[in-house]
Design an enzyme around this catalytic site. Structure first.
Site, PDB file in Angstrom:
ATOM      1  N   TYR A 184      -2.405  11.156   1.439  1.00 14.63           N
ATOM      2  CA  TYR A 184      -3.145  11.338   0.192  1.00 14.63           C
ATOM      3  C   TYR A 184      -3.031  12.771  -0.305  1.00 14.63           C
ATOM      4  CZ  TYR A 184      -5.098   6.807   1.415  1.00 14.63           C
ATOM      5  OH  TYR A 184      -5.238   5.486   1.723  1.00 14.63           O
ATOM      6  N   HIS A 229      -6.884  -6.718  -0.765  1.00 11.57           N
ATOM      7  CA  HIS A 229      -5.833  -5.737  -0.522  1.00 11.57           C
ATOM      8  C   HIS A 229      -4.992  -6.030   0.708  1.00 11.57           C
ATOM      9  CE1 HIS A 229      -3.746  -1.969  -0.610  1.00 11.57           C
ATOM     10  NE2 HIS A 229      -4.267  -1.566   0.545  1.00 11.57           N
ATOM     11  N   ASP A 243       0.860  -1.176   0.000  1.00  9.76           N
ATOM     12  CA  ASP A 243       0.000   0.000   0.000  1.00  9.76           C
ATOM     13  C   ASP A 243       0.903   1.235   0.000  1.00  9.76           C
ATOM     14  OD1 ASP A 243      -3.012   0.864   0.495  1.00  9.76           O
ATOM     15  OD2 ASP A 243      -1.851   1.993   1.964  1.00  9.76           O
TER      16      ASP A 243
END
Length: 287
Positions: free
Chosen positions: A203, A263, A100
């Protein structure tokens, strides 16, 4: 934590918490993703520690590492890792794996110190600025939401477990792949003051990450070291996107799919990941 020793290192503006295990002559560094911590490697660390010295830090702002107000672009986070591994622990060369957001951090670390990274593994993530669509045309809807200023913090306050549970329930292949024991550990750290802000900053720093990576590729070209790229083949796993992304930014790439995994690869497919990393890191270059 019985699977590894817990440690802290003061490194400039951040105090980094990291796990350590094993006494092998070579070192593996494991970088976790969001919304997880170094705890995501708990099934993999013991396997790797049979052969390697293993270091798994909590990234800036996450886990039990401190939460500075700034510095969440991946070059800066990668500099934290370099300060820990090279300056604090005195390790000059190592194998590196990232899952990730740990993947883009690992990529940034490699671009800054390619002479130190012997082999690079990128797990269920793509590289910002590789020429592809990081957010899969909006399928990963939270990317835009998390980059919005202030609103995510306000809506998440007091609802941290609700937010985390939605991702734990939906981004894995099976809804129970993250155990309640593991969720409690992730709740413990992500409910700390400032933890969600730090998470969102990963982000919000994406435009900087894209510019940094594109500038590197334009100047230096593709990475030349061996790269392993794997993506989960179910649910919100990245699938073939992972290897396709790495082939755009590196010249020696192998890998493919993680079977029956979404994930959360460390919890869903720990045996497969362990075997892949051991085989990849254990390869010897032909003379």
């Amino acid at each position: 934590m019985e699977f590894a020793k817990s440690n802290f290192a003061e490194l400039g503006d951040v105090i980094v918490h990291y796990l350590s295990a094993g006494e092998g002559p070579e070192t593996v560094v494991l970088l976790h993703g969001i919304p997880q911590t170094s705890y995501e490697w708990r099934y993999i660390i013991p396997r790797l520690a049979e052969r390697y010295r293993v270091i798994a830090p909590d990234l800036r702002g996450l886990g039990d590492t401190s939460r500075p107000a700034t510095g969440y672009d991946k070059k800066t986070v990668a500099s934290d890792v370099w300060s820990l591994v090279h300056d604090h622990l005195g390790i000059n060369q190592f194998y590196l794996a990232g899952h990730d957001w740990g993947g883009p951090v690992a990529f940034a670390l490699t671009t800054q110190h390619q002479e130190a990274v012997k082999r690079l593994a990128i797990l269920d993530v793509v590289i910002p600025g590789d020429g592809g669509d990081f957010s899969q045309n909006g399928r990963r809807w939270h990317h835009a939401f998390y980059r919005t200023l202030d609103l995510p913090e306000a809506l998440s306050l007091g609802r941290e477990e609700l937010v985390l549970d939605w991702f734990f329930d939906h981004y894995g292949y099976l809804p129970n792949c993250i155990s309640m024991e593991a969720r409690q550990e992730y709740y413990r750290t992500y409910k700390k003051p400032g933890a969600f802000r730090a998470m969102f900053e990963y982000y919000r720093s994406m435009p900087t990450d894209i510019a940094d990576n594109q500038a590197y590729i334009e100047k230096e070209g593709k990475l030349s070291l061996p790269v392993l790229a794997l993506g989960g083949d179910k649910s919100f796993g990245r699938g073939k996107d992972a290897i396709e992304s790495l082939r755009r930014v590196a010249s020696d790439v192998r890998g493919g799919l993680i079977p029956n995994s979404g994930h959360w690869i460390g919890e869903e497919a720990p045996d497969f990941i362990s075997e892949q990393l051991l085989a990849f890191f254990g390869e010897r270059e032909s003379s």
